[in-house]
Motif scaffolding. Structure first.
Motif: not given
Length: 420
Positions: A187-188, A135-139, A215-216, A115-117
């Motif tokens: 989706k995250v 997108l991978t969102v870990n924090a 969705i998660s 998701g950075l760019n």
């Protein structure tokens, strides 16, 4: 054209036994170093994100897709999920998506990214009718993110600690918000890391739900040897189940994730067939030039082993071409004599009309520019000819040698493609 979005097996558990997906491994680089990730190439027995047997150029990927659909017509989704981040090299990703969309208007298109760019390419994704983005969102708390990410690279600038983690979350939030404005299903993924972010996963779900995520997917940590979290015990199934139940208060939860490779193909949870693996390898050794009349590569070499001669000094060039899934030396060709200015390099370009690239120790701006006009890339490198040819035919970026060369161990960049 109407597309049935319910046919995406990763977003719809009910169809995962009927519809298949294919990942095209065209993204070689990453702009975030996660402490759980170690990208490995040519590892057919390891099934996890970031792993692929080969890299493909966009044109090779299209040909591979065409062959794969003949073998498995159940494929309903074409995804790009690595082995790096698709938007660390966005031109490769977008070109691949464009080629697939033109050839298969009915196909669902999907991208997975950190998701950075992403945000700067949302409009382009929408124009290509990319319907699903993961997108991978870990924090969402930079203090926690600082424990997960070693660095974040935005353009040419490197950020570490909470600054890098904060920048990443800001960009991820912008991406989710604007993807939803374009009607894209989001989706995250959240990697559950015991002792690091396991008590934070629900906060992540709540925040991304507020932004409109659909969705998660709570993904248990896959400990990888040689990484910071390589010795961390993965969460127990009952812990993951409890987290999913809590996350479900905010978002629908995906519970059938197969943690797919960057070159996965077929139904979720099924290993790639030997036929699919051979097809992937074959695709990686086919000419990558858009002009099929340019299958060859020229090399400036003094002894026929190393790329070690300046283009301006080379009296002859070795010409290599693809043969039987590999490549071989075809002939040597004399270069035009020194002098003559632009005429010399135009004459060389005519000599190399069947070549897509020339590997050199270095070259001046004038020959680079003139050969580029003839669609011949001048690639500066150091090392074995075989390594250079492998990179060209597999679509791996070759970085120009820097003035100061660092040996592995003292300054390895950790690009996941081996040290040079």
């Amino acid at each position: 054209m109407s597309r049935d979005l319910s046919c995406h097996p990763c977003f719809n558990d009910a169809v995962r036994h009927a519809f298949a997906r294919i990942h095209l491994p065209v993204a070689p680089e990453c702009n975030v170093q996660c402490n759980f990730c170690k990208r490995v190439y040519d590892c057919v027995n390891e099934s996890r994100p970031g792993v692929t047997s080969v890299l493909l150029t966009p044109l090779q990927a299209l040909k591979y897709l065409q062959e794969s659909l003949k073998r498995d017509p159940r494929i309903s989704v074409v995804g790009i999920a690595g082995p790096g981040d698709p938007f660390a090299t966005p031109e490769r990703t977008l070109q691949t998506l464009q080629l697939v969309r033109e050839a298969f208007p009915e196909m669902l298109l999907c991208v997975a990214s950190n998701g950075l760019n992403v945000d700067s390419h949302v409009d382009r994704l929408a124009s290509l009718a990319v319907s699903h983005v993961t997108l991978t969102v870990n924090a969402v708390d930079p203090a926690i993110g600082a424990k997960i990410y070693a660095w974040v690279r935005d353009g040419k600038r490197m950020y570490r600690s909470q600054v890098g983690a904060g920048l990443l979350w800001t960009r991820q939030a912008d991406a989710i918000r604007n993807l939803k404005r374009q009607g894209v299903t989001v989706k995250v993924n959240t990697i559950v890391i015991p002792g690091v972010n396991d008590q934070h996963v629900v906060d992540v779900a709540r925040r991304v739900a507020e932004l409109g995520a659909d969705i998660s997917n709570c993904v248990p940590l896959y400990p990888v040897a040689g990484t910071v979290f390589g010795c961390v015990e993965p969460p127990k199934p009952e812990q993951v189940a409890a987290l999913r139940a809590e996350v479900g208060r905010y978002l629908p939860v995906m519970a059938h994730c197969a943690r797919c490779r960057a070159d996965a193909v077929g139904l979720l949870g099924e290993a790639s067939s030997p036929e699919a693996e051979l097809a992937l390898l074959h695709a990686s050794t086919t000419p990558s030039s858009s002009d099929e009349a340019r299958p060859n590569v020229a090399v400036a070499t003094l002894e026929g082993v190393l790329v070690n001669e300046h283009l301006g000094s080379a009296q002859q060039l070795a010409i290599y071409g693809p043969r039987d899934g590999s490549f071989q030396l075809l002939e040597t060709r004399a270069t035009p004599p020194p002098g003559g200015g632009r005429d010399r390099w135009q004459a060389l370009a005519e000599t190399l009309r069947d070549c897509q690239a020339v590997l050199v120790a270095d070259a001046g701006d004038t020959p680079r520019n003139i050969l580029a006009e003839y669609q011949i890339k001048v690639i500066s490198m150091e090392g074995l000819i075989e390594d250079g040819l492998n990179a060209v035919y597999r679509g791996i970026e070759i970085r120009s040698p820097s003035p100061t060369r660092l040996r592995c161990g003292s300054g390895c960049g950790g690009n996941g493609q081996g040290c040079s």
